[in-house]
Design a protein around this motif. Structure first.
Motif, short mmCIF file in Angstrom:
data_model
loop_
_atom_site.label_atom_id
_atom_site.label_comp_id
_atom_site.label_asym_id
_atom_site.label_seq_id
_atom_site.Cartn_x
_atom_site.Cartn_y
_atom_site.Cartn_z
N LEU A 294 -15.30 -2.28 55.81
CA LEU A 294 -16.42 -2.06 54.05
C LEU A 294 -17.42 -3.36 53.97
N PHE A 295 -17.08 -4.40 53.89
CA PHE A 295 -17.47 -5.86 53.19
C PHE A 295 -15.51 -6.55 52.63
N ASP A 296 -16.64 -7.87 53.09
CA ASP A 296 -15.76 -8.98 52.54
C ASP A 296 -15.77 -9.38 50.91
N ASP A 297 -14.43 -9.60 50.23
CA ASP A 297 -14.08 -10.42 49.79
C ASP A 297 -14.41 -11.15 48.76
N GLU A 298 -14.94 -12.07 48.36
CA GLU A 298 -13.87 -13.48 48.10
C GLU A 298 -13.67 -13.87 46.68
N LEU A 299 -12.26 -13.80 47.00
CA LEU A 299 -11.10 -14.81 46.28
C LEU A 299 -11.30 -16.01 45.30
N VAL A 300 -11.81 -16.54 44.43
CA VAL A 300 -11.76 -17.76 43.29
C VAL A 300 -10.67 -17.48 42.90
N LEU A 301 -11.54 -18.93 41.80
CA LEU A 301 -9.82 -19.61 40.55
C LEU A 301 -10.80 -19.85 39.71
N VAL A 302 -10.40 -19.02 38.52
CA VAL A 302 -11.32 -19.10 37.51
C VAL A 302 -10.52 -19.94 36.03
N THR A 303 -11.05 -20.67 35.68
CA THR A 303 -10.68 -21.73 34.65
C THR A 303 -11.45 -21.57 33.53
N HIS A 304 -11.51 -21.99 32.13
CA HIS A 304 -11.91 -22.32 31.07
C HIS A 304 -13.20 -23.30 30.82
N PRO A 305 -14.53 -22.59 30.30
CA PRO A 305 -15.47 -23.43 30.83
C PRO A 305 -14.81 -25.07 30.12
N ALA A 306 -13.73 -25.31 29.14
CA ALA A 306 -13.22 -26.50 28.95
C ALA A 306 -12.44 -27.12 29.53
N HIS A 307 -11.79 -26.13 31.15
CA HIS A 307 -10.48 -26.64 31.30
C HIS A 307 -10.44 -28.30 31.81
N ARG A 308 -9.58 -29.22 32.27
CA ARG A 308 -10.01 -30.11 32.90
C ARG A 308 -10.45 -30.08 34.70
N CYS A 309 -10.55 -29.16 35.09
CA CYS A 309 -11.20 -28.95 35.76
C CYS A 309 -12.43 -27.94 36.20
N ILE B 248 -15.96 -20.94 37.74
CA ILE B 248 -15.84 -20.42 39.02
C ILE B 248 -15.48 -21.56 40.00
N HIS B 249 -14.34 -21.62 40.91
CA HIS B 249 -14.02 -22.14 42.33
C HIS B 249 -13.62 -21.80 43.43
N SER B 250 -13.91 -22.18 45.01
CA SER B 250 -14.13 -21.48 45.51
C SER B 250 -12.42 -22.40 45.86
N VAL B 251 -11.69 -21.10 46.04
CA VAL B 251 -10.84 -21.91 47.08
C VAL B 251 -10.64 -23.22 48.25
N ALA B 252 -10.07 -24.36 48.04
CA ALA B 252 -9.65 -25.57 48.99
C ALA B 252 -8.96 -25.77 49.58
N PRO B 253 -8.56 -25.78 51.14
CA PRO B 253 -9.72 -26.54 51.86
C PRO B 253 -10.51 -25.55 52.28
N GLU B 254 -9.46 -23.88 52.07
CA GLU B 254 -10.91 -23.08 52.94
C GLU B 254 -10.94 -21.90 51.24
N PRO B 255 -12.46 -21.47 52.10
CA PRO B 255 -12.67 -20.23 51.07
C PRO B 255 -11.84 -19.12 51.40
N VAL B 256 -11.17 -18.25 50.38
CA VAL B 256 -10.16 -16.87 50.48
C VAL B 256 -11.29 -15.82 50.34
N ARG B 257 -11.58 -15.37 51.59
CA ARG B 257 -11.90 -13.87 52.07
C ARG B 257 -10.53 -12.49 52.12
N ARG B 258 -11.50 -11.92 51.55
CA ARG B 258 -10.25 -10.35 51.45
C ARG B 258 -10.73 -9.48 51.98
#
Length: 295
Positions: free
Chosen positions: A161-176, A255-265
């Motif tokens: 039906l579709f592809d869903d991107e999985l992303v890494l998520v952190t707090h806005p004040a996180h070091r990254c 919100i951060h894409s996963v490196a080195p390649e985006p993860v799509r499900r």
């Protein structure tokens, strides 16, 4: 021999006992027992070996089950053909779905299907992929919408039906937080918030972490995707989940894409190949598939 007896026999085998079969069939347990005994008497053999703890097929039962299911399938196929001749689709369709479905609007698709086929009763519930597959196995669901895992058993037919991107998520004040794409290994010492062990999302998290040489520490487990987001938004951990969940309304997160390649499900529409779909379920499946690219 009655068709009802064949259906009761099949249900006892599928659900592993008389009680669960009766619950699924919406009849009293004694009624199921009586009909199975009548069937065994007519055939002159015991189909089921009954103990205090379980019900198992006898050798004769294994042989007869093939023919019983073939007969039930033929009747269902005949009913479907007659429904097509009448031009009206009627019946009931039971659908299961995972929580994160954006960008696909399943609710809108079902609403449009209901308008087009008002004679079809729809039922929808959410759950994890493992539970949805189990319900397809025991005929509690006709269709399911879920991730198309690489190890999906062959007994399930899958329509993407579709592809869903999985992303890494952190707090806005996180070091990254100011970073763009992140390698998951950069978060190896962080507590993670994720779905419970056994879920598809947890398996992906474990796989990505293993590729970076670590095992993620997951002190925060919940089956609620909005709660996962809230845990990260309040600085209790980092997360890996669908972009649609990360971008949902709520406290801010980074919100951060996963490196080195985006993860799509890939996510798709599933049904069990061991049972023919009813005319209503087949029509609903085709309708959902055609709506997959609708705005």
């Amino acid at each position: 021999m009655e068709l009802r007896q064949l259906a009761y026999f099949d249900a006892v085998v599928r659900h592993g006992g008389f009680g669960r079969a009766a619950e699924h069939l919406h009849v009293a347990q004694p009624a199921v027992s009586v009909q199975i005994r009548k069937l065994e008497t007519e055939l002159g053999v015991a189909l089921l070996a009954r103990t205090t703890r379980r019900v198992e097929l006898t050798h004769a039962g294994e042989l007869f089950l093939v023919h019983a299911r073939r007969a039930l399938g033929a009747v269902e196929s005949g009913r479907a053909e007659l429904e097509q001749l009448s031009g009206a689709v009627i019946g009931r369709v039971r659908i299961g779905a995972i929580q994160a479905l954006d960008p696909f609007d399943l609710t809108g698709a079902l609403a449009a299907f209901h308008v087009a086929h008002p004679g079809v009763e729809l039922a929808l519930r959410s759950g994890r992929l493992a539970a949805l597959l189990e319900d397809l196995d025991v005929d509690r669901l006709d269709l399911a919408v879920g991730p198309l895992a690489a190890d999906l058993p062959d007994r399930f037919a899958a329509t993407p039906l579709f592809d869903d991107e999985l992303v890494l998520v952190t707090h806005p004040a996180h070091r990254c937080a100011h970073r763009g794409a992140l390698r998951i290994g950069e978060l190896r010492d962080e507590p993670f918030a994720c779905l419970p062990a056994g879920s598809g999302l947890r398996a992906i998290l474990d796989r990505l972490a293993a590729a970076e040489g670590f095992t993620p520490h997951v002190p925060f487990e919940t089956a609620s995707l909005p709660r996962l987001r809230d845990l990260v938004a309040h600085g209790l951990g980092v997360g890996l989940f669908a972009r649609s969940v990360a971008e949902a309304p709520g406290p801010p997160v980074a919100i951060h894409s996963v490196a080195p390649e985006p993860v799509r499900r890939p996510v798709g529409l599933l049904h069990h190949t061991g049972r023919p779909l009813s005319a209503a379920a087949a029509a609903c499946r085709a309708f959902i598939f055609e709506r997959r690219l609708a705005p």
